[in-house]
Design an enzyme around this catalytic site. Structure first.
Site, PDB file in Angstrom:
ATOM      1  N   HIS A  29      39.812 -14.770   1.833  1.00 51.79           N
ATOM      2  CA  HIS A  29      40.404 -13.761   0.785  1.00 51.79           C
ATOM      3  C   HIS A  29      39.169 -12.714   0.120  1.00 51.79           C
ATOM      4  O   HIS A  29      39.433 -11.377   0.296  1.00 51.79           O
ATOM      5  CB  HIS A  29      41.037 -14.243  -0.307  1.00 51.79           C
ATOM      6  CG  HIS A  29      41.476 -13.628  -1.336  1.00 51.79           C
ATOM      7  ND1 HIS A  29      42.683 -13.386  -1.529  1.00 51.79           N
ATOM      8  CD2 HIS A  29      40.863 -12.901  -2.304  1.00 51.79           C
ATOM      9  CE1 HIS A  29      42.904 -12.526  -2.599  1.00 51.79           C
ATOM     10  NE2 HIS A  29      41.880 -12.368  -3.101  1.00 51.79           N
ATOM     11  N   GLU A  30      38.094 -13.159  -0.198  1.00 55.52           N
ATOM     12  CA  GLU A  30      37.151 -11.988  -0.542  1.00 55.52           C
ATOM     13  C   GLU A  30      36.524 -11.285   0.321  1.00 55.52           C
ATOM     14  O   GLU A  30      36.246  -9.917   0.196  1.00 55.52           O
ATOM     15  CB  GLU A  30      36.011 -12.845  -1.639  1.00 55.52           C
ATOM     16  CG  GLU A  30      36.511 -13.469  -2.853  1.00 55.52           C
ATOM     17  CD  GLU A  30      37.491 -12.640  -3.765  1.00 55.52           C
ATOM     18  OE1 GLU A  30      37.166 -11.565  -3.748  1.00 55.52           O
ATOM     19  OE2 GLU A  30      38.474 -13.394  -4.371  1.00 55.52           O
TER      20      GLU A  30
ATOM     21  N   HIS B 278      38.781  -8.254   0.862  1.00 50.14           N
ATOM     22  CA  HIS B 278      38.322  -7.046  -0.049  1.00 50.14           C
ATOM     23  C   HIS B 278      37.129  -6.583   0.520  1.00 50.14           C
ATOM     24  O   HIS B 278      37.293  -5.145   0.458  1.00 50.14           O
ATOM     25  CB  HIS B 278      38.004  -7.537  -1.621  1.00 50.14           C
ATOM     26  CG  HIS B 278      39.219  -7.946  -2.054  1.00 50.14           C
ATOM     27  ND1 HIS B 278      40.228  -7.198  -2.539  1.00 50.14           N
ATOM     28  CD2 HIS B 278      39.495  -9.275  -2.837  1.00 50.14           C
ATOM     29  CE1 HIS B 278      41.082  -7.971  -3.181  1.00 50.14           C
ATOM     30  NE2 HIS B 278      40.733  -9.219  -3.348  1.00 50.14           N
TER      31      HIS B 278
ATOM     32  N   HIS C 246      37.931  -4.011   3.249  1.00 47.15           N
ATOM     33  CA  HIS C 246      38.751  -2.910   2.487  1.00 47.15           C
ATOM     34  C   HIS C 246      37.142  -2.024   2.169  1.00 47.15           C
ATOM     35  O   HIS C 246      37.408  -0.674   2.431  1.00 47.15           O
ATOM     36  CB  HIS C 246      39.399  -3.318   1.443  1.00 47.15           C
ATOM     37  CG  HIS C 246      40.418  -2.338   0.936  1.00 47.15           C
ATOM     38  ND1 HIS C 246      41.064  -2.451  -0.027  1.00 47.15           N
ATOM     39  CD2 HIS C 246      40.645  -1.162   1.685  1.00 47.15           C
ATOM     40  CE1 HIS C 246      42.095  -1.550  -0.021  1.00 47.15           C
ATOM     41  NE2 HIS C 246      41.779  -0.501   0.901  1.00 47.15           N
TER      42      HIS C 246
HETATM   43 ZN   LIG Z   1      41.628 -10.711  -4.527  1.00 48.13          ZN
END
Ligand SMILES: [Zn+2]
Length: 709
Positions: A498-499, A502, A505
């Site tokens: 998940h991290e 980011h 991104h």
């Molecule tokens: Zn998040």
């Protein structure tokens, strides 16, 4: 839980002008200080990575003071420019301003989140109102706003126009259109809100520390692994209780150790320590603060002509209006509660079969759910953990998936200075082999670190400033006892993916301007790239590569893999209900329209949960209002629904990917092109359509959760 960067917020604080509250703290800038302060000039490390070997606590306040002064002069020069306003002399000048200040702030807020101490906490509290009033003096500056309004768009390219629009909206949302007296009122409210938010965070950190449960007799810890017991012994020793065991609290309602603790009384003790941590009527009670925050946010919205803070806060989001967010929560919450009821029946049946003689309580949930999972899916978390060793998951899982889908590669960098010995650093290389970014990871929980996990930038990408991304991911994994391997749960694995979503991104940001670059997007979009990256954790070719037994290096047996997949919808009733009920609490606190609607915290919470059907006592919200840091201490006020909003996007986009060939480089490049690299430079509802060719559909999400067929 996963949450993102406090730095996203910081971009809104940015630049400024001097302020009266600064007077007593004014520091003289002498030349030696300038020379010795690492924030006054750009770091000479690769990509301007922070010089953690030089940065000391005492550098922050002078850098803030100096940065504020420089910035003040820059803003005055823009406002006093005799020439007619142009994009260059106004917007670009603003975008370029505040360099020293921002450089110091970005490092500061990273450290106060991940490695704080009393000195930093004091500076944080001291500067919160100063920075808030600083931002006000820019965003409530009529002369500046008038210049922005006068800018002609002829000759501007699409990204320039977008930047102009974003600034204009930012000024309007800050209150640039208000009368002078209302602006004064707004400034007062903002200053107080900034102070309250900082106080909330400090008190909560203390409450979390003090809420830790001290155990004298190791028998009470029956069920914990030898490593978990050793870690609790170390924590106790560090806290001055040698020979005892300390169960430290994480920021969520449920605590991971509850899953294994056999002693029901210990479970109850730990759960209650978590639930009641910040409502003890002592100096760390947060209730008065948050009630005041709710009131002030409402007043702010009223000043802006909006009926509630939620209405004000959603204007620049994908959802646009509170009704749209609430509608989503309803569509998701209703089937989730129904599913949770079925889960309760399963668990109670197990308790009864074991002649437990009690009714399921929240502190029993994970302990028995784990057993139901074993019985129903024959899956044992302790069977899985030996296959998830932290650095193997990172390099052979997270990195491997990114290489396969996006073609990027990684090399560990031991030469870069770090802010804590546990932090590791990597250099990232793009698909063409060129160096792309620096990436840090900080895995282990500390009592001076905020709870949760997040991504943040130390340096943001921009063609204008010539900067490349320098990114950090912070986690709260239990640190293994010395000499032991760091084995994590599947949940933790998922958090790492998940991290890193980011991070992608941020890595693929491809903009001229920082303000609209990378993760500087609306909150209800920002979790889309991170949540979609979680799917790679279970992608067969990826899982095979990283799920290796830490001793034998054998891959996870297929039977165990199949079990993990089969169990994917397990407990989704609980997991979704706790999230949606927390999101509903957030929307309710920020939808109040009058003082009369703001009741004492516990009464308010109870009424809201009852009203929206979240009445199962066994399924409490993921965050109880007094420790709901996302909304009172962080940037998710009227925005916690964003996780669920993004969830709709990622489930639907993942469906598109699997329907179109799956994990191919072509699909990776397409996702990068339309989603990961556009920042906030385009309309994001449109970006989603460009990628999938359709508007988002909630059905794939409901299917993934097992709520519909
Ligand atoms: Zn998040």
């Amino acid at each position: 839980m996963k949450n993102i960067t406090s730095i996203l917020l910081m971009s809104a604080l940015g630049f400024s002008i001097s302020c009266s509250t600064m007077k007593e703290n004014t520091t003289k800038i002498d030349d030696t200080a300038v020379l010795n302060n690492p924030f006054y000039k750009k770091s000479t490390l690769q990509y301007q990575a922070p010089e953690f070997d030089k940065i000391k606590d005492e550098h922050f306040a002078p850098a803030f003071e100096y940065g504020l002064k420089v910035n003040e002069a820059e803003i005055a020069a823009i406002v006093n420019n005799k020439e007619a306003a142009t994009f260059e002399n106004t917007i670009l000048a603003l975008e370029k301003s505040g360099e020293v200040l921002k450089r110091a702030q970005i490092v500061f807020y990273n450290l106060t989140g991940s490695n704080t101490n009393p000195t930093l906490q004091k500076i944080e509290e001291q500067y919160a109102p100063i920075f808030a009033s600083h931002a006000d003096k820019i965003y409530l500056n009529s002369a500046l706003y008038n210049r922005i309004k006068a800018i002609k768009t002829d000759g501007l390219d699409a990204e320039d126009q977008r930047l102009l629009e974003v600034y204009k909206q930012r000024f309007e949302l800050a209150g640039a259109n208000l009368s002078d007296s209302d602006k004064e009122q707004m400034k007062k409210i903002n200053a107080e809100l900034a102070t309250l938010s900082t106080q909330f965070s400090s008190k909560l950190l203390e409450a979390r520390k003090k809420g830790a449960v001290l155990i004298s007799d190791v028998k009470e810890l029956d069920g914990l692994s030898a490593d978990e017991i050793a870690a609790a012994a170390t924590d106790a020793k560090n806290a001055g209780y040698e020979g005892k065991y300390l169960l430290t609290l994480l920021n969520t309602t449920q605590q991971p150790l509850l899953q294994n603790l056999k002693n029901r009384a210990t479970r109850e003790k730990l759960f209650k320590a978590s639930w009641y941590r910040a409502e003890k009527g002592d100096e760390n009670d947060t209730r008065a603060i948050l009630e005041r925050q709710a009131k002030l946010r409402m007043e702010k919205a009223h000043l802006m002509g909006k009926s509630s803070y939620a209405e004000l806060n959603l204007v620049d989001q994908m959802a646009k209006k509170p009704e749209n967010a609430m509608n989503l929560l309803y569509q998701l919450g209703k089937p989730a509660v129904e599913q949770a009821k079925r889960e309760i029946v399963d668990i109670q049946a197990l308790i009864d079969a074991q002649k437990g003689g009690f009714e399921l309580a929240p502190w029993d949930w994970n302990f028995y759910a784990e057993q139901v999972r074993k019985a129903k899916f024959d899956l044992d978390e302790n069977q899985i953990k030996p296959y998830f060793e932290v650095s193997t998951v990172l390099e052979k899982g997270v990195f491997y998936a990114a290489e396969k889908f996006y073609g990027i590669t990684f090399k560990e960098r031991k030469d870069l200075p770090v802010y804590h010995p546990d932090v590791v650093a990597y250099e990232v290389f793009d698909r063409d082999g060129k160096s792309l970014a620096i990436y840090y990871l900080d895995f282990y929980t500390r009592d001076n670190k905020n709870g949760g996990a997040w991504m943040s930038n130390f340096v943001e990408q921009s063609f204008m400033t010539g900067t490349k991304p320098v990114i950090v991911n912070v986690f709260n994994y239990q640190k293994p006892a010395p000499g032991k391997p760091s084995l994590i749960s599947y949940d933790d694995v998922s958090t790492m993916f998940h991290e890193f979503g980011h991070t992608l991104h941020g890595l693929f940001a491809n903009q001229k301007y920082i303000t609209i670059s990378g993760t500087n997007v609306p909150r209800d979009f920002v979790e889309f790239p991170s949540q979609i990256n979680e799917f790679f954790a279970l992608e067969p070719s990826v899982l095979k590569n990283y799920a290796l037994h830490y001793e034998t290096k054998e891959p996870m047996p297929q039977t165990l893999v199949d079990k993990i997949k089969k169990a994917a919808t397990f407990n989704q009733g609980y997991a979704t209900t706790e999230l949606v009920s927390a999101a509903t609490l957030d929307m309710a606190w920020h939808s109040v329209k009058s003082d009369a609607e703001i009741k004492p915290t516990l009464d308010f919470e109870k009424e809201v949960l009852t009203k929206y059907g979240f009445t199962l006592p066994q399924v409490p919200p993921r965050y109880h209002s007094p420790y709901f840091a996302h909304i009172w201490g962080g940037g998710y006020s009227a925005g916690y629904y964003a996780y669920m909003w993004s969830d709709v996007l990622n489930a639907d986009a993942w469906k598109w990917i699997t329907d179109n060939g799956g994990m191919t480089r072509v699909n990776g490049d397409r996702f990068r092109k339309y989603i990961l690299s556009v920042g906030n430079s385009v309309d994001l509802n449109q970006a989603f359509k460009d990628f999938t060719g359709r508007t988002p559909d909630i059905k794939p999400l409901l299917q993934n959760k097992g709520f519909v067929k």
